[in-house]
Design an enzyme around this catalytic site. Structure first.
Site, short mmCIF file in Angstrom:
data_model
loop_
_atom_site.label_atom_id
_atom_site.label_comp_id
_atom_site.label_asym_id
_atom_site.label_seq_id
_atom_site.Cartn_x
_atom_site.Cartn_y
_atom_site.Cartn_z
N GLU A 1 -0.06 10.73 5.20
CA GLU A 1 -0.24 9.32 5.26
C GLU A 1 1.14 8.55 4.77
O GLU A 1 1.45 7.59 5.32
CB GLU A 1 -1.26 8.99 4.01
N ASP B 1 0.89 -1.36 0.06
CA ASP B 1 -0.23 0.12 -0.22
C ASP B 1 0.77 1.30 -0.10
O ASP B 1 0.51 2.39 -0.50
CB ASP B 1 -1.18 0.03 1.23
N GLU C 1 -9.30 -3.09 -6.62
CA GLU C 1 -9.31 -2.92 -4.65
C GLU C 1 -9.42 -4.56 -4.51
O GLU C 1 -8.77 -4.87 -3.46
CB GLU C 1 -10.49 -2.31 -4.23
N GLU D 1 -11.16 6.13 -2.57
CA GLU D 1 -11.26 6.22 -1.06
C GLU D 1 -12.30 5.60 -0.38
O GLU D 1 -12.10 5.30 0.84
CB GLU D 1 -11.28 8.14 -1.02
C1 HMH Z 1 -5.18 0.13 -2.65
N1 HMH Z 1 -6.89 1.82 -2.26
C2 HMH Z 1 -5.73 1.47 -2.09
N2 HMH Z 1 -4.86 1.84 -1.08
C3 HMH Z 1 -5.26 2.98 -0.49
N3 HMH Z 1 -4.48 3.75 0.44
C4 HMH Z 1 -6.65 3.46 -0.85
C5 HMH Z 1 -7.35 2.98 -1.64
C6 HMH Z 1 -7.05 4.73 0.23
O1 HMH Z 1 -6.30 5.87 -0.20
#
Ligand code: HMH
Length: 221
Positions: free
Chosen positions: A88, A47, A210, A140
């Site tokens: 983040e 991520d 996703e 999001e």
């Molecule tokens: C894969 N989707 C993914 N990572 C993230 N951090 C977000 C959405 C949301 O910011």
């Protein structure tokens, strides 16, 4: 569907796909407290790479808002999202070092590369603001819905994972997603049929990516 707008209509129509992305087995395992920590660490490393690719995408949405939106507040909401991404990235670095996940040598897996390539395809100035903001909202919203689910009453999320869930599951992130949804709905209301169908396809692509992204936590390459 009189006030939920097009997004609400699409979420109903594609509820199976949406639920697949927001109630993935990886998320359910966090909520049940049975998550395998090596899966969690794998997700975290991947991520971090995704979020770095997400920044230029959000920058492109900001640029499109500035050029194409007739509502001044759109830009401010998107700029707020960019500011949150700055936090983040710092958070990922701290959190990863706590978990002993070395971020500098994470190898992006196939699903991550595919998702980042999809984001890159949306950077083009040929892609309408309406399409890009719909994708942005969906990206999001999936994280918000997924992680908020892990914090609901009765969930057994391990204490050490709660901070991660809070990051996307907190109330103010929820409000921000709601604002993005409102912006997307306003754009979709004025869109041509052609743009509407492109936005719907983009939403479905986000949901597929996703699911594939969560699937990576299992570890098979
Ligand atoms: C894969 N989707 C993914 N990572 C993230 N951090 C977000 C959405 C949301 O910011």
């Amino acid at each position: 569907d009189t006030d939920g707008g097009m997004i609400q209509t699409w979420l109903k129509k594609h509820l199976v796909n949406y639920t697949g992305a927001t109630r993935h087995p990886f998320i359910l395992s966090i909520r049940e407290g049975t998550v395998d920590l090596s899966s969690f660490k794998r997700w975290m490393g991947q991520d971090y790479i995704f979020v770095r690719a997400f920044v230029p995408f959000v920058a492109s949405v900001l640029l499109k808002a500035w050029k194409e939106s007739d509502d001044h507040s759109d830009m401010e909401v998107i700029l707020g999202g960019m500011a949150a991404l700055n936090d983040e990235i710092t958070w990922f670095k701290n959190e990863a070092s706590k978990w002993g996940v070395p971020l500098s040598n994470v190898v992006p897996q196939r699903a991550n590369q595919d998702y980042c390539r999809f984001l890159e395809s949306l950077l083009s100035s040929e892609v309408e603001y309406t399409v890009a903001i719909t994708a942005f909202w969906a990206i999001e919203a999936v994280y918000q819905e997924s992680f908020a689910f892990c914090l609901e009453d009765g969930s057994k999320t391990p204490e050490e994972l709660k901070e991660t869930c809070q990051r996307w599951g907190n109330v103010s992130f929820g409000q921000y997603c709601h604002l993005l949804q409102k912006i997307a709905n306003q754009c979709l209301e004025k869109a041509s049929d052609d743009v509407l169908s492109k936005a719907e396809v983009a939403l479905l692509h986000v949901l597929e990516h996703e699911v594939e992204f969560w699937n990576m936590s299992h570890g098979e390459i």
